[in-house]
Write an enzyme that holds these catalytic residues in place. Sequence first.
Site, PDB file in Angstrom:
ATOM      1  N   ASP A 258      -9.171  -2.701  -2.611  1.00  0.00           N
ATOM      2  CA  ASP A 258      -8.702  -2.745  -1.222  1.00  0.00           C
ATOM      3  C   ASP A 258      -7.466  -1.874  -1.032  1.00  0.00           C
ATOM      4  O   ASP A 258      -7.018  -1.686   0.102  1.00  0.00           O
ATOM      5  CB  ASP A 258      -8.416  -4.192  -0.790  1.00  0.00           C
ATOM      6  N   ASP A 268      -0.753   1.820   0.420  1.00  0.00           N
ATOM      7  CA  ASP A 268      -0.274   0.476   0.086  1.00  0.00           C
ATOM      8  C   ASP A 268       0.720   0.487  -1.080  1.00  0.00           C
ATOM      9  O   ASP A 268       0.431   0.026  -2.182  1.00  0.00           O
ATOM     10  CB  ASP A 268      -1.450  -0.475  -0.202  1.00  0.00           C
TER      11      ASP A 268
HETATM   12  P1  AMP Z   1      -1.769  -6.008  -1.115  1.00  0.00           P
HETATM   13  O1  AMP Z   1      -2.208  -6.166  -2.540  1.00  0.00           O
HETATM   14  O2  AMP Z   1      -0.299  -6.156  -0.877  1.00  0.00           O
HETATM   15  O3  AMP Z   1      -2.257  -4.702  -0.555  1.00  0.00           O
HETATM   16  O4  AMP Z   1      -2.419  -7.191  -0.250  1.00  0.00           O
HETATM   17  C1  AMP Z   1      -3.655  -7.792  -0.521  1.00  0.00           C
HETATM   18  C2  AMP Z   1      -4.125  -8.602   0.666  1.00  0.00           C
HETATM   19  O5  AMP Z   1      -3.200  -9.626   0.982  1.00  0.00           O
HETATM   20  C3  AMP Z   1      -4.316  -7.798   1.939  1.00  0.00           C
HETATM   21  O6  AMP Z   1      -5.431  -8.324   2.605  1.00  0.00           O
HETATM   22  C4  AMP Z   1      -3.037  -8.067   2.697  1.00  0.00           C
HETATM   23  O7  AMP Z   1      -3.199  -7.918   4.087  1.00  0.00           O
HETATM   24  C5  AMP Z   1      -2.751  -9.506   2.330  1.00  0.00           C
HETATM   25  N1  AMP Z   1      -1.327  -9.832   2.386  1.00  0.00           N
HETATM   26  C6  AMP Z   1      -0.339  -9.424   1.551  1.00  0.00           C
HETATM   27  N2  AMP Z   1       0.833  -9.941   1.914  1.00  0.00           N
HETATM   28  C7  AMP Z   1       0.620 -10.696   3.006  1.00  0.00           C
HETATM   29  C8  AMP Z   1       1.450 -11.502   3.861  1.00  0.00           C
HETATM   30  N3  AMP Z   1       2.763 -11.639   3.644  1.00  0.00           N
HETATM   31  N4  AMP Z   1       0.859 -12.122   4.898  1.00  0.00           N
HETATM   32  C9  AMP Z   1      -0.454 -12.015   5.132  1.00  0.00           C
HETATM   33  N5  AMP Z   1      -1.283 -11.287   4.370  1.00  0.00           N
HETATM   34  C10 AMP Z   1      -0.763 -10.634   3.320  1.00  0.00           C
HETATM   35 MG    MG Z   2      -3.283  -3.721   0.296  1.00  0.00          MG
END
Ligand code: AMP
Ligand code: MG
Length: 497
Positions: A258, A268
């Site tokens: 993702d 990201d």
């Molecule tokens: P990441 O690995 O940071 O790219 O995030 C993985 C998933 O978790 C993605 O679907 C993000 O949108 C979600 N996500 C990460 N941090 C948050 C947060 N603080 N609130 C809501 N969703 C989050």
């Molecule tokens: Mg992400």
Amino acid sequence: MTDIFAGLDVVNSYASLPAAFYTRLAPQPLTSPRLLHANPEAGQLLGLSAEALATPEFLDVVSGTTPLPGGQSLAAVYSGHQFGVWAGQLGDGRAHLLGEVVSPSGNWELQLKGSGRTPYSRMGDGRAVLRSSVREYLASEAMAGLGIPTTRALALVVSDDPVYRETVETAAVVTRISPSFVRFGSFEQWYGSPENLRALLNYVVDRHYPECRQAPAGEASDEEGTILRFLQAVAVRTAHLMADWQTVGFCHGVMNTDNMSILGLTIDYGPYGFMDAFQVNHVCNHSDTQGRYAWNAQPSVAHWNLYRLASPLLGLGVDAEGMKASLRHYESAFMERYRSNLCRKLGLASWREDDEQLVDDWWQLLHTQQADFTLSFRALAEAPADPDGFVQRFTDNEAAQKWLTHYLERIDADRLAGDGHSDEAERINSMNHANPIYVLRNHLAEGAIRAATAGDASEIDTLLMLLRDPYTLRAGYEAYAAAPPEGADKLAVSCSS
Ligand code: AMP
Ligand code: MG
């Protein structure tokens, strides 16, 4: 009041996809948002002047307070494999797509990150802390300065709203811009749903890979042919990105599917790191206890991720052998770019077979001595003129001398063959444009975060100035070019952001 957005042509192509692809909703604005920094370079890409970025209307949009005029705000759904395991449905859990600006520099989607909860937030609070937002803001611009494909950062907005992580921090919103935020996981979302999968495929191919519709002689012009060429094109872009990361010492930290851009962009930014002391198995993300995303694992992880992207497409009737053949281009594309990057960094005219050994020995030398990645490469240009100075950089002078002898012979071989650089000055200049002197080291980002926490954006300005042209030495900024101070390797960066 002037309307700074009036001149912009805003469209909403993503919102034209079937309703299952997203949820329309507005961002949740921060309380009393303040613009900490705006990036005139990104503004220019959109057709927004530096003056426009300083207006209250701009702050209203990039803080999520008012919609982008003409834009349809939404959060996109996607899935993904996280740390090698199928994670199921994810999505923009704290991001809102505002719309898409059509500009002479191309189409740019604007997305807020940290802009509140969405139906895809799961347990998350929809927020991003200042610390991680500054890191994303700086890193995307550092990558752009290095010429490495990346999403860009337009604005950084802060607020006193509390955000609860290991400790209480404050909230921030970064506005990112990119031709697309579609990820490998956007395709994985439609595993077993051929209609939606086809809609996404056509959307991405039409907009970003139109050449894949053209069948060269001997290749099928049907959908299967298009898919195979598309997979090959994504594999090649991803391979080039990985080669660029490896040769600048960048570790992404969370290469989940993702977090893999369908356009081969770095996307990201979380617990990433530009290496200080070189370690082949360096892990920058303290949450990655298995070392899945170590520096030397990145190229093979990306290849594995490409198979996760391809897997749902088999459901459209693509032959598995054809798919494998498309993805096989990954390895050769990676090697070609990796070698050409290293040729430029080492000052070689072109890659020769025994350069593999020279490069392996170089990595070995850096690894065993824990030599600084960036400074060691940068020192190569002056090594022929100052071999002693070069050797003194290493703790094991004998090992360094042994490697240097081989390297100087190799440089001489180019010279004797009449290959390569016209003269010494040209060679040094060319190498110094392949080996940056300034990279976004963690301790430098940390300094900018500390100042930003006190409302001071001057460190961000300084870093952006240096990182936009990281190859040119600037008087008065010696500390930014130096190896990190003692203890900087203890800075812990994790997924918590
Ligand atoms: P990441 O690995 O940071 O790219 O995030 C993985 C998933 O978790 C993605 O679907 C993000 O949108 C979600 N996500 C990460 N941090 C948050 C947060 N603080 N609130 C809501 N969703 C989050
Ligand atoms: Mg992400």
